[in-house]
Design an enzyme around this catalytic site. Structure first.
Site, short mmCIF file in Angstrom:
data_model
loop_
_atom_site.label_atom_id
_atom_site.label_comp_id
_atom_site.label_asym_id
_atom_site.label_seq_id
_atom_site.Cartn_x
_atom_site.Cartn_y
_atom_site.Cartn_z
CE LYS A 150 -18.59 48.08 -6.53
NZ LYS A 150 -17.83 47.64 -6.66
CE LYS A 207 -17.21 50.43 0.30
NZ LYS A 207 -17.57 48.94 -0.01
CE LYS A 242 -10.66 46.95 -2.31
NZ LYS A 242 -11.01 46.03 -2.59
P1 ATP Z 1 -14.49 47.61 -3.85
O1 ATP Z 1 -14.55 49.59 -3.65
O2 ATP Z 1 -14.11 47.07 -5.18
O3 ATP Z 1 -16.27 47.47 -4.09
P2 ATP Z 1 -14.12 46.80 -1.59
O4 ATP Z 1 -13.54 47.06 -0.96
O5 ATP Z 1 -16.04 47.58 -1.62
O6 ATP Z 1 -14.27 47.07 -3.19
P3 ATP Z 1 -13.92 44.75 -1.10
O7 ATP Z 1 -12.16 44.50 -0.87
O8 ATP Z 1 -14.58 43.30 -1.41
O9 ATP Z 1 -14.87 45.48 -1.38
O10 ATP Z 1 -14.06 44.47 0.14
C1 ATP Z 1 -13.57 43.35 1.69
C2 ATP Z 1 -14.09 44.14 2.41
O11 ATP Z 1 -13.84 45.01 3.55
C3 ATP Z 1 -15.38 43.78 2.93
O12 ATP Z 1 -16.01 42.86 3.69
C4 ATP Z 1 -15.80 44.86 3.15
O13 ATP Z 1 -17.48 44.99 3.01
C5 ATP Z 1 -15.73 45.93 3.92
N1 ATP Z 1 -15.45 46.82 3.63
C6 ATP Z 1 -14.81 47.85 2.57
N2 ATP Z 1 -14.85 49.26 2.35
C7 ATP Z 1 -15.23 49.37 3.78
C8 ATP Z 1 -15.65 50.73 4.65
N3 ATP Z 1 -15.16 51.90 3.45
N4 ATP Z 1 -15.71 50.61 5.92
C9 ATP Z 1 -16.05 49.35 6.08
N5 ATP Z 1 -15.52 48.11 6.04
C10 ATP Z 1 -15.58 48.22 4.77
#
Ligand code: ATP
Ligand code: LTN
Length: 329
Positions: free
Chosen positions: A113, A195, A198
Protein backbone atom coordinates in the site's frame (compact mmCIF):
# COMPACT_ATOMS: atom_id res chain seq x y z
CA UNK A 1 -14.71 -21.68 21.49
CA UNK A 2 -14.83 -18.08 20.34
CA UNK A 3 -14.53 -16.69 16.81
CA UNK A 4 -13.75 -13.11 15.85
CA UNK A 5 -13.43 -11.39 12.49
CA UNK A 6 -14.08 -8.10 10.77
CA UNK A 7 -14.18 -6.30 7.45
CA UNK A 8 -13.07 -2.75 6.69
CA UNK A 9 -15.77 -0.45 5.28
CA UNK A 10 -13.42 1.03 2.67
CA UNK A 11 -15.73 0.33 -0.28
CA UNK A 12 -18.46 -1.97 -1.49
CA UNK A 13 -17.86 -5.60 -0.55
CA UNK A 14 -16.47 -7.79 -3.31
CA UNK A 15 -16.98 -11.38 -4.29
CA UNK A 16 -13.48 -11.90 -2.78
CA UNK A 17 -14.69 -10.65 0.60
CA UNK A 18 -17.70 -12.94 0.31
CA UNK A 19 -15.85 -16.11 -0.68
CA UNK A 20 -12.75 -15.50 1.45
CA UNK A 21 -14.49 -14.23 4.57
CA UNK A 22 -18.28 -13.90 4.88
CA UNK A 23 -19.13 -17.30 3.43
CA UNK A 24 -16.81 -18.84 6.04
CA UNK A 25 -18.44 -16.84 8.82
CA UNK A 26 -21.83 -18.22 7.82
CA UNK A 27 -20.57 -21.77 7.48
CA UNK A 28 -18.86 -21.67 10.87
CA UNK A 29 -21.98 -20.17 12.44
CA UNK A 30 -24.00 -23.10 11.11
CA UNK A 31 -21.43 -25.80 11.89
CA UNK A 32 -20.07 -24.77 15.28
CA UNK A 33 -23.29 -24.63 17.24
CA UNK A 34 -21.58 -23.98 20.57
CA UNK A 35 -19.17 -21.33 19.34
CA UNK A 36 -19.59 -17.67 20.26
CA UNK A 37 -19.07 -15.41 17.26
CA UNK A 38 -18.14 -11.74 17.18
CA UNK A 39 -18.22 -10.20 13.74
CA UNK A 40 -17.62 -6.50 13.45
CA UNK A 41 -17.32 -3.65 11.01
CA UNK A 42 -13.68 -2.54 11.20
CA UNK A 43 -14.36 1.16 10.69
CA UNK A 44 -11.28 2.33 12.61
CA UNK A 45 -9.22 0.54 9.98
CA UNK A 46 -11.04 2.41 7.21
CA UNK A 47 -9.35 5.72 8.07
CA UNK A 48 -5.84 4.35 7.56
CA UNK A 49 -6.32 5.71 4.02
CA UNK A 50 -8.41 8.76 3.01
CA UNK A 51 -12.18 8.26 2.95
CA UNK A 52 -15.03 10.74 2.77
CA UNK A 53 -17.41 11.03 5.69
CA UNK A 54 -20.58 10.23 3.72
CA UNK A 55 -18.95 7.27 1.99
CA UNK A 56 -17.75 5.86 5.29
CA UNK A 57 -21.19 6.22 6.87
CA UNK A 58 -22.83 4.54 3.90
CA UNK A 59 -20.29 1.69 3.83
CA UNK A 60 -20.69 0.93 7.54
CA UNK A 61 -24.44 0.54 7.20
CA UNK A 62 -24.11 -1.45 4.01
CA UNK A 63 -21.74 -3.99 5.56
CA UNK A 64 -24.07 -4.43 8.52
CA UNK A 65 -26.98 -5.18 6.18
CA UNK A 66 -24.81 -7.40 3.97
CA UNK A 67 -23.59 -9.50 6.90
CA UNK A 68 -27.20 -10.39 7.64
CA UNK A 69 -28.27 -10.67 4.00
CA UNK A 70 -25.43 -13.16 3.45
CA UNK A 71 -26.77 -15.36 6.22
CA UNK A 72 -25.34 -14.22 9.55
CA UNK A 73 -28.01 -14.58 12.21
CA UNK A 74 -27.95 -11.73 14.76
CA UNK A 75 -29.37 -14.17 17.32
CA UNK A 76 -26.29 -16.34 16.94
CA UNK A 77 -23.62 -13.80 16.12
CA UNK A 78 -22.72 -10.56 17.89
CA UNK A 79 -22.58 -7.90 15.19
CA UNK A 80 -21.15 -4.51 16.07
CA UNK A 81 -19.25 -1.44 14.90
CA UNK A 82 -15.64 -1.34 16.11
CA UNK A 83 -15.38 2.43 16.74
CA UNK A 84 -18.29 2.26 19.21
CA UNK A 85 -16.04 0.37 21.63
CA UNK A 86 -13.08 2.49 22.80
CA UNK A 87 -11.57 -0.68 24.26
CA UNK A 88 -10.29 -1.49 20.76
CA UNK A 89 -8.24 1.72 20.80
CA UNK A 90 -7.12 1.14 24.35
CA UNK A 91 -5.79 -2.30 23.62
CA UNK A 92 -4.35 -1.13 20.29
CA UNK A 93 -2.07 1.24 22.18
CA UNK A 94 -0.94 -1.60 24.41
CA UNK A 95 -0.24 -3.66 21.28
CA UNK A 96 1.72 -0.77 19.75
CA UNK A 97 3.78 -0.94 22.90
CA UNK A 98 4.28 -4.67 22.45
CA UNK A 99 5.11 -4.85 18.75
CA UNK A 100 8.55 -3.94 17.35
CA UNK A 101 9.07 -1.45 14.53
CA UNK A 102 10.91 -4.13 12.57
CA UNK A 103 7.87 -6.39 12.70
CA UNK A 104 5.58 -3.68 11.39
CA UNK A 105 8.07 -2.83 8.65
CA UNK A 106 7.98 -6.42 7.44
CA UNK A 107 4.21 -6.48 6.83
CA UNK A 108 3.72 -7.03 3.10
CA UNK A 109 0.32 -5.32 3.01
CA UNK A 110 1.92 -2.14 4.37
CA UNK A 111 4.76 -2.36 1.86
CA UNK A 112 2.30 -2.83 -1.03
CA UNK A 113 0.00 0.00 0.00
CA UNK A 114 2.90 2.30 0.70
CA UNK A 115 4.13 1.86 -2.87
CA UNK A 116 0.77 2.89 -4.29
CA UNK A 117 0.46 5.90 -1.98
CA UNK A 118 3.54 8.08 -2.22
CA UNK A 119 2.06 11.09 -0.50
CA UNK A 120 0.12 11.47 2.71
CA UNK A 121 0.99 8.06 4.06
CA UNK A 122 -0.80 7.86 7.40
CA UNK A 123 0.83 6.69 10.60
CA UNK A 124 -2.16 4.44 11.28
CA UNK A 125 -1.50 2.47 8.09
CA UNK A 126 1.81 1.49 9.62
CA UNK A 127 0.43 0.64 13.08
CA UNK A 128 -2.70 -1.05 11.68
CA UNK A 129 -1.57 -4.61 12.59
CA UNK A 130 -1.41 -3.56 16.27
CA UNK A 131 -5.07 -2.50 16.09
CA UNK A 132 -5.96 -5.74 14.32
CA UNK A 133 -4.20 -7.73 17.04
CA UNK A 134 -6.17 -5.77 19.63
CA UNK A 135 -9.46 -6.54 17.80
CA UNK A 136 -8.73 -10.23 18.14
CA UNK A 137 -7.08 -10.47 21.58
CA UNK A 138 -9.71 -8.28 23.23
CA UNK A 139 -12.23 -11.09 22.87
CA UNK A 140 -9.91 -14.03 23.59
CA UNK A 141 -10.66 -15.41 20.14
CA UNK A 142 -9.62 -19.00 19.47
CA UNK A 143 -10.31 -18.87 15.75
CA UNK A 144 -10.11 -16.02 13.24
CA UNK A 145 -11.58 -16.69 9.79
CA UNK A 146 -9.81 -14.47 7.23
CA UNK A 147 -8.60 -14.57 3.63
CA UNK A 148 -5.03 -15.42 2.71
CA UNK A 149 -3.85 -11.80 2.63
CA UNK A 150 -4.41 -11.54 6.37
CA UNK A 151 -2.30 -14.56 7.34
CA UNK A 152 0.77 -12.48 8.11
CA UNK A 153 -1.20 -10.14 10.38
CA UNK A 154 -2.53 -13.15 12.20
CA UNK A 155 0.90 -14.61 12.74
CA UNK A 156 1.95 -11.28 14.20
CA UNK A 157 -1.10 -11.29 16.47
CA UNK A 158 -0.06 -14.69 17.79
CA UNK A 159 3.49 -13.45 18.41
CA UNK A 160 2.18 -10.40 20.28
CA UNK A 161 -0.12 -12.50 22.46
CA UNK A 162 2.77 -14.80 23.37
CA UNK A 163 5.12 -11.87 24.02
CA UNK A 164 2.63 -10.11 26.28
CA UNK A 165 1.87 -13.35 28.14
CA UNK A 166 5.58 -13.92 28.73
CA UNK A 167 6.08 -10.38 30.01
CA UNK A 168 3.04 -10.04 32.24
CA UNK A 169 1.75 -13.54 32.85
CA UNK A 170 -1.01 -15.43 31.12
CA UNK A 171 -3.45 -12.85 29.74
CA UNK A 172 -4.40 -13.57 26.14
CA UNK A 173 -5.59 -16.61 24.26
CA UNK A 174 -3.22 -17.29 21.34
CA UNK A 175 -5.58 -17.35 18.33
CA UNK A 176 -5.47 -19.50 15.22
CA UNK A 177 -6.28 -18.34 11.70
CA UNK A 178 -8.82 -20.14 9.57
CA UNK A 179 -8.72 -20.07 5.77
CA UNK A 180 -11.25 -21.58 3.40
CA UNK A 181 -10.05 -24.66 1.47
CA UNK A 182 -11.11 -23.04 -1.78
CA UNK A 183 -11.12 -19.31 -2.41
CA UNK A 184 -8.80 -17.86 0.25
CA UNK A 185 -7.52 -15.54 -2.45
CA UNK A 186 -9.90 -14.63 -5.26
CA UNK A 187 -8.04 -12.85 -8.03
CA UNK A 188 -8.78 -9.75 -10.06
CA UNK A 189 -10.81 -10.40 -13.24
CA UNK A 190 -8.55 -8.14 -15.30
CA UNK A 191 -5.18 -9.05 -13.73
CA UNK A 192 -5.68 -12.60 -12.46
CA UNK A 193 -2.29 -12.81 -10.77
CA UNK A 194 -3.36 -10.09 -8.31
CA UNK A 195 -5.93 -10.15 -5.51
CA UNK A 196 -9.48 -8.98 -6.25
CA UNK A 197 -9.48 -5.72 -4.35
CA UNK A 198 -12.26 -3.29 -3.56
CA UNK A 199 -9.72 -0.46 -3.51
CA UNK A 200 -8.79 -1.07 -7.17
CA UNK A 201 -9.34 1.76 -9.67
CA UNK A 202 -10.59 -0.58 -12.37
CA UNK A 203 -14.25 -1.45 -11.80
CA UNK A 204 -14.02 -4.35 -14.23
CA UNK A 205 -11.45 -6.04 -12.00
CA UNK A 206 -13.90 -6.83 -9.22
CA UNK A 207 -17.46 -7.95 -8.67
CA UNK A 208 -19.33 -6.16 -5.93
CA UNK A 209 -22.00 -8.03 -4.02
CA UNK A 210 -24.34 -5.17 -4.89
CA UNK A 211 -23.39 -4.89 -8.57
CA UNK A 212 -26.23 -4.88 -11.05
CA UNK A 213 -26.72 -8.51 -12.14
CA UNK A 214 -26.41 -7.73 -15.86
CA UNK A 215 -23.18 -5.92 -15.16
CA UNK A 216 -21.83 -8.97 -13.34
CA UNK A 217 -22.44 -11.06 -16.41
CA UNK A 218 -20.52 -8.57 -18.54
CA UNK A 219 -17.62 -8.41 -16.12
CA UNK A 220 -17.23 -12.18 -16.15
CA UNK A 221 -17.64 -12.35 -19.92
CA UNK A 222 -14.76 -9.92 -20.31
CA UNK A 223 -12.57 -11.53 -17.64
CA UNK A 224 -8.98 -12.01 -18.82
CA UNK A 225 -8.15 -15.63 -19.67
CA UNK A 226 -5.68 -17.18 -22.15
CA UNK A 227 -5.75 -18.40 -25.71
CA UNK A 228 -5.20 -22.07 -25.04
CA UNK A 229 -8.91 -22.97 -25.17
CA UNK A 230 -8.63 -25.79 -22.68
CA UNK A 231 -10.29 -25.62 -19.27
CA UNK A 232 -7.82 -26.70 -16.60
CA UNK A 233 -6.68 -25.61 -13.17
CA UNK A 234 -3.15 -24.26 -13.46
CA UNK A 235 -2.51 -21.11 -11.43
CA UNK A 236 0.88 -20.41 -13.03
CA UNK A 237 -0.04 -20.76 -16.67
CA UNK A 238 -3.80 -20.25 -16.62
CA UNK A 239 -4.49 -17.82 -13.77
CA UNK A 240 -7.71 -16.42 -15.28
CA UNK A 241 -9.38 -19.76 -15.91
CA UNK A 242 -8.15 -21.06 -12.54
CA UNK A 243 -9.68 -18.07 -10.78
CA UNK A 244 -13.06 -18.60 -12.44
CA UNK A 245 -12.91 -22.30 -11.55
CA UNK A 246 -12.20 -21.35 -7.93
CA UNK A 247 -15.14 -18.94 -7.83
CA UNK A 248 -17.42 -21.55 -9.35
CA UNK A 249 -16.32 -24.35 -7.01
CA UNK A 250 -16.63 -22.17 -3.95
CA UNK A 251 -20.10 -20.85 -4.77
CA UNK A 252 -21.37 -24.34 -5.53
CA UNK A 253 -19.61 -25.71 -2.43
CA UNK A 254 -17.80 -28.34 -4.45
CA UNK A 255 -14.19 -29.09 -5.41
CA UNK A 256 -12.20 -27.60 -8.24
CA UNK A 257 -11.56 -31.12 -9.66
CA UNK A 258 -15.29 -31.70 -9.88
CA UNK A 259 -15.70 -28.43 -11.79
CA UNK A 260 -12.81 -29.19 -14.16
CA UNK A 261 -14.46 -32.50 -14.95
CA UNK A 262 -17.82 -30.84 -15.43
CA UNK A 263 -16.44 -28.30 -17.92
CA UNK A 264 -14.49 -30.82 -20.01
CA UNK A 265 -14.90 -29.93 -23.70
CA UNK A 266 -16.80 -26.72 -22.97
CA UNK A 267 -15.77 -23.52 -24.77
CA UNK A 268 -14.39 -20.58 -22.78
CA UNK A 269 -17.43 -18.56 -23.73
CA UNK A 270 -19.91 -21.13 -22.42
CA UNK A 271 -17.76 -21.69 -19.36
CA UNK A 272 -17.82 -17.98 -18.54
CA UNK A 273 -21.58 -17.82 -19.04
CA UNK A 274 -22.04 -20.74 -16.68
CA UNK A 275 -19.81 -19.19 -13.99
CA UNK A 276 -21.69 -15.90 -14.42
CA UNK A 277 -24.96 -17.71 -13.89
CA UNK A 278 -23.69 -19.27 -10.67
CA UNK A 279 -22.44 -15.94 -9.37
CA UNK A 280 -25.78 -14.32 -10.19
CA UNK A 281 -27.68 -17.19 -8.54
CA UNK A 282 -25.61 -16.70 -5.39
CA UNK A 283 -25.95 -12.91 -5.31
CA UNK A 284 -29.59 -12.47 -6.30
CA UNK A 285 -31.06 -13.63 -2.95
CA UNK A 286 -28.41 -11.64 -1.05
CA UNK A 287 -29.36 -8.47 -2.93
CA UNK A 288 -33.06 -9.08 -2.33
CA UNK A 289 -32.55 -9.43 1.41
CA UNK A 290 -30.19 -6.48 1.45
CA UNK A 291 -32.75 -4.19 -0.20
CA UNK A 292 -35.23 -4.90 2.56
CA UNK A 293 -32.75 -4.70 5.44
CA UNK A 294 -31.05 -1.48 4.47
CA UNK A 295 -34.21 0.52 5.20
CA UNK A 296 -35.19 -1.45 8.27
CA UNK A 297 -34.73 0.38 11.59
CA UNK A 298 -34.13 -3.05 13.12
CA UNK A 299 -30.58 -2.83 11.76
CA UNK A 300 -29.67 -0.14 14.29
CA UNK A 301 -31.18 -2.16 17.13
CA UNK A 302 -29.07 -5.16 16.12
CA UNK A 303 -25.89 -3.05 16.16
CA UNK A 304 -26.85 -1.48 19.53
CA UNK A 305 -27.39 -4.89 21.06
CA UNK A 306 -24.19 -6.21 19.53
CA UNK A 307 -22.21 -3.28 20.93
CA UNK A 308 -23.64 -3.81 24.42
CA UNK A 309 -22.81 -7.49 24.35
CA UNK A 310 -19.28 -6.97 23.04
CA UNK A 311 -18.75 -4.20 25.60
CA UNK A 312 -19.22 -6.58 28.52
CA UNK A 313 -16.31 -8.71 27.40
CA UNK A 314 -14.13 -5.87 26.11
CA UNK A 315 -14.45 -3.79 29.27
CA UNK A 316 -13.45 -6.66 31.54
CA UNK A 317 -10.53 -7.56 29.34
CA UNK A 318 -9.12 -4.04 29.36
CA UNK A 319 -9.39 -3.89 33.14
CA UNK A 320 -7.44 -7.13 33.35
CA UNK A 321 -4.76 -5.98 30.89
CA UNK A 322 -4.35 -2.58 32.55
CA UNK A 323 -3.95 -4.22 35.95
CA UNK A 324 -1.30 -6.58 34.62
CA UNK A 325 0.65 -3.66 33.20
CA UNK A 326 0.52 -1.64 36.42
CA UNK A 327 -2.19 0.87 35.53
CA UNK A 328 -5.35 1.38 37.63
CA UNK A 329 -4.73 2.40 41.22
P1 ATP B 1 -8.77 -3.18 0.89
O1 ATP B 1 -8.81 -3.39 -0.57
O2 ATP B 1 -9.39 -1.89 1.32
O3 ATP B 1 -7.46 -3.46 1.55
P2 ATP B 1 -9.72 -5.80 1.64
O4 ATP B 1 -10.92 -6.33 0.95
O5 ATP B 1 -8.41 -6.41 1.35
O6 ATP B 1 -9.77 -4.23 1.46
P3 ATP B 1 -11.09 -6.21 4.08
O7 ATP B 1 -12.28 -5.63 3.50
O8 ATP B 1 -10.91 -5.80 5.49
O9 ATP B 1 -9.84 -5.88 3.20
O10 ATP B 1 -11.12 -7.77 3.98
C1 ATP B 1 -12.08 -8.47 4.69
C2 ATP B 1 -11.86 -9.93 4.58
O11 ATP B 1 -11.99 -10.36 3.23
C3 ATP B 1 -10.47 -10.38 5.03
O12 ATP B 1 -10.61 -11.59 5.74
C4 ATP B 1 -9.74 -10.60 3.74
O13 ATP B 1 -8.72 -11.56 3.87
C5 ATP B 1 -10.86 -11.11 2.84
N1 ATP B 1 -10.57 -10.84 1.43
C6 ATP B 1 -10.41 -9.63 0.86
N2 ATP B 1 -10.18 -9.75 -0.46
C7 ATP B 1 -10.19 -11.08 -0.72
C8 ATP B 1 -9.99 -11.86 -1.91
N3 ATP B 1 -9.74 -11.28 -3.07
N4 ATP B 1 -10.08 -13.21 -1.81
C9 ATP B 1 -10.33 -13.81 -0.64
N5 ATP B 1 -10.51 -13.14 0.52
C10 ATP B 1 -10.44 -11.79 0.49
N1 LTN C 1 -7.28 -6.27 8.68
C1 LTN C 1 -8.39 -6.95 8.12
C2 LTN C 1 -9.69 -6.52 8.70
C3 LTN C 1 -9.66 -6.73 10.16
C4 LTN C 1 -9.77 -7.98 10.84
C5 LTN C 1 -9.65 -7.67 12.21
C6 LTN C 1 -9.96 -9.30 10.43
C7 LTN C 1 -9.48 -5.77 11.10
N2 LTN C 1 -9.48 -6.33 12.33
C8 LTN C 1 -9.68 -8.65 13.17
C9 LTN C 1 -10.00 -10.28 11.43
C10 LTN C 1 -9.87 -9.96 12.77
C11 LTN C 1 -8.33 -6.66 6.65
O1 LTN C 1 -7.83 -5.79 6.20
N3 LTN C 1 -8.82 -7.38 5.83
Amino acid sequence: MRLVSGIKPTGGLTLGNYIGAIKQFVQLQDELKDAEMFIFIADLHAITTPIEKQTLKKNIKEIAALYIACGLDPERVTLFVQSELPEHNQLAYVMESTVYMGELERMTQFKDKRQKLEEGLRGSLFTYPALMAADILLYDADLVPVGEDQKQHLELTRDLAIRFNNLYGDTFVVPKGYQPKTGAKIKSLTEPTKKMDKSSDNQKSYILLLDDLAQIKNKIKSAVTDSDGHIAYDIENKPGISNLLTIDASLLSTTIEERVNFYKNVSYQDFKLSVAEHVIDALRPIQEKFNVLINDPKLDDILDQGRDKAKQIAYKKIQKVYKKIGFLR
